[in-house]
Design a protein around this motif. Structure first.
Motif, short mmCIF file in Angstrom:
data_model
loop_
_atom_site.label_atom_id
_atom_site.label_comp_id
_atom_site.label_asym_id
_atom_site.label_seq_id
_atom_site.Cartn_x
_atom_site.Cartn_y
_atom_site.Cartn_z
N LEU A 109 -29.98 -3.64 24.98
CA LEU A 109 -29.29 -4.19 23.81
C LEU A 109 -29.45 -5.71 23.70
CD1 LEU A 109 -26.01 -2.09 24.08
CD2 LEU A 109 -27.94 -1.69 22.56
N ILE A 110 -29.68 -6.37 24.81
CA ILE A 110 -29.98 -7.81 24.82
C ILE A 110 -31.45 -7.93 25.16
CG2 ILE A 110 -29.53 -10.03 25.95
CD1 ILE A 110 -26.68 -9.04 26.54
N THR A 111 -32.22 -8.51 24.24
CA THR A 111 -33.68 -8.51 24.38
C THR A 111 -34.28 -9.91 24.52
OG1 THR A 111 -33.88 -8.41 21.97
CG2 THR A 111 -33.96 -6.31 23.17
N ASN A 112 -33.47 -10.87 24.94
CA ASN A 112 -34.00 -12.21 25.16
C ASN A 112 -34.90 -12.22 26.39
OD1 ASN A 112 -32.51 -13.24 23.08
ND2 ASN A 112 -30.97 -14.21 24.36
N PRO A 113 -36.01 -12.98 26.33
CA PRO A 113 -36.82 -13.14 27.54
C PRO A 113 -35.97 -13.78 28.64
CG PRO A 113 -37.86 -14.21 25.63
CD PRO A 113 -36.52 -13.75 25.20
N SER A 114 -36.23 -13.44 29.89
CA SER A 114 -35.40 -13.93 30.99
C SER A 114 -35.46 -15.45 31.14
CB SER A 114 -35.81 -13.25 32.30
OG SER A 114 -37.19 -13.37 32.49
N TRP A 115 -36.51 -16.09 30.64
CA TRP A 115 -36.63 -17.54 30.77
C TRP A 115 -35.88 -18.29 29.66
CZ3 TRP A 115 -38.86 -19.10 26.28
CH2 TRP A 115 -39.69 -18.20 25.63
N LYS A 116 -35.32 -17.54 28.71
CA LYS A 116 -34.65 -18.16 27.57
C LYS A 116 -33.14 -17.86 27.63
CE LYS A 116 -35.51 -18.40 22.62
NZ LYS A 116 -36.18 -17.75 21.50
N ALA A 117 -32.32 -18.85 27.33
CA ALA A 117 -30.87 -18.64 27.35
C ALA A 117 -30.46 -17.64 26.26
CB ALA A 117 -30.15 -19.97 27.12
N ASP A 118 -29.44 -16.83 26.56
CA ASP A 118 -28.92 -15.88 25.57
C ASP A 118 -28.35 -16.62 24.37
OD1 ASP A 118 -29.50 -13.83 27.30
OD2 ASP A 118 -27.41 -13.29 27.73
N ARG A 119 -28.53 -16.05 23.18
CA ARG A 119 -27.78 -16.52 22.00
C ARG A 119 -26.36 -16.00 22.19
NH1 ARG A 119 -31.84 -13.90 19.86
NH2 ARG A 119 -30.51 -12.46 18.71
N ILE A 120 -25.40 -16.82 21.81
CA ILE A 120 -24.00 -16.46 22.05
C ILE A 120 -23.32 -16.07 20.75
CG2 ILE A 120 -21.78 -17.30 22.97
CD1 ILE A 120 -24.05 -16.91 25.10
N HIS A 121 -22.62 -14.94 20.80
CA HIS A 121 -21.86 -14.40 19.67
C HIS A 121 -20.59 -15.25 19.49
CE1 HIS A 121 -19.28 -11.40 17.62
NE2 HIS A 121 -20.40 -10.85 17.21
N SER A 122 -19.96 -15.14 18.34
CA SER A 122 -18.74 -15.91 18.07
C SER A 122 -17.61 -15.61 19.06
CB SER A 122 -18.26 -15.67 16.64
OG SER A 122 -17.97 -14.30 16.44
N ASP A 123 -17.68 -14.45 19.75
CA ASP A 123 -16.64 -14.13 20.73
C ASP A 123 -16.93 -14.72 22.11
OD1 ASP A 123 -18.63 -12.46 21.79
OD2 ASP A 123 -17.59 -10.60 21.27
N GLY A 124 -18.04 -15.51 22.21
CA GLY A 124 -18.34 -16.20 23.46
C GLY A 124 -19.21 -15.41 24.43
N TYR A 125 -19.63 -14.20 24.04
CA TYR A 125 -20.49 -13.39 24.91
C TYR A 125 -21.88 -13.28 24.28
CZ TYR A 125 -21.56 -9.96 28.49
OH TYR A 125 -22.12 -9.31 29.57
N SER A 126 -22.84 -12.89 25.06
CA SER A 126 -24.23 -12.79 24.60
C SER A 126 -24.36 -11.92 23.35
CB SER A 126 -25.10 -12.20 25.71
OG SER A 126 -25.04 -13.02 26.85
N GLU A 127 -25.24 -12.37 22.47
CA GLU A 127 -25.55 -11.64 21.24
C GLU A 127 -26.41 -10.41 21.60
OE1 GLU A 127 -24.61 -11.05 17.85
OE2 GLU A 127 -24.52 -13.23 17.91
N PHE A 128 -26.20 -9.30 20.89
CA PHE A 128 -27.02 -8.10 21.07
C PHE A 128 -28.05 -8.06 19.95
CE2 PHE A 128 -23.76 -5.09 23.35
CZ PHE A 128 -23.58 -6.04 24.34
#
Length: 153
Positions: A13-32
């Motif tokens: 559900l989270i598809t960011n490359p491991s070398w890149k920081a997660d985009r953060i959702h408005s609730d403060g957790y990683s974006e899916f």
């Protein structure tokens, strides 16, 4: 009894490359990834699943917190539980096998990107949807999961 869905988050559900920081959702957790969430929701309409989270992220949030995260991202079903944290397991394959054995799970699907799962015995591996880190649970994997549900019922 419902089917068990053993679900990972990173690479599913989270598809960011491991070398890149997660985009953060408005609730403060990683974006899916929204299309991966849509595909998961489609899968959840095909059978009654109890979702068991296998992600290592399960060790830093409560079930209530994760259910709110899933709800905030539009996932239509709550998480039923977490795979237990088995101290003697070296990898995801061992955790999944121990869970299946301990809970006497027979009707299940695994969605994960962990390559250790390639080592599962064939009867269990045929219920594995192995995703790729940056593609996640895409439409190709949804199709594969749909076929697995039909063939394993």
């Amino acid at each position: 009894m419902n089917k068990i869905l053993i679900l990972d988050i990173d690479g599913v559900l989270i598809t960011n490359p491991s070398w890149k920081a997660d985009r953060i959702h408005s609730d403060g957790y990683s974006e899916f990834n929204e299309s991966c969430v849509e595909n998961l929701n489609r899968l959840l309409t095909l059978a009654e699943f109890d979702i068991w989270l296998s992600s290592t992220r399960r060790t830093v949030k409560t079930l209530t917190e994760f259910n709110l995260i899933f709800k905030n991202r539009g996932i239509k079903k709550q998480i039923f539980g977490f795979l237990p944290e088995y101290t003697n397991c070296r990898n995801r394959k061992e955790e999944v096998l121990k869970f299946i054995t301990e809970f006497k799970v027979s009707d299940f699907l695994i969605i994960d990107d962990d390559k250790s799962l390639n080592g599962l015995e064939s009867g269990i591996k045929e219920r594995l949807i192995l995703t790729e880190l940056t593609k996640g649970f895409n439409s190709e994997k949804l199709k594969e999961a749909t076929e697995r549900i039909k063939n394993c019922s």
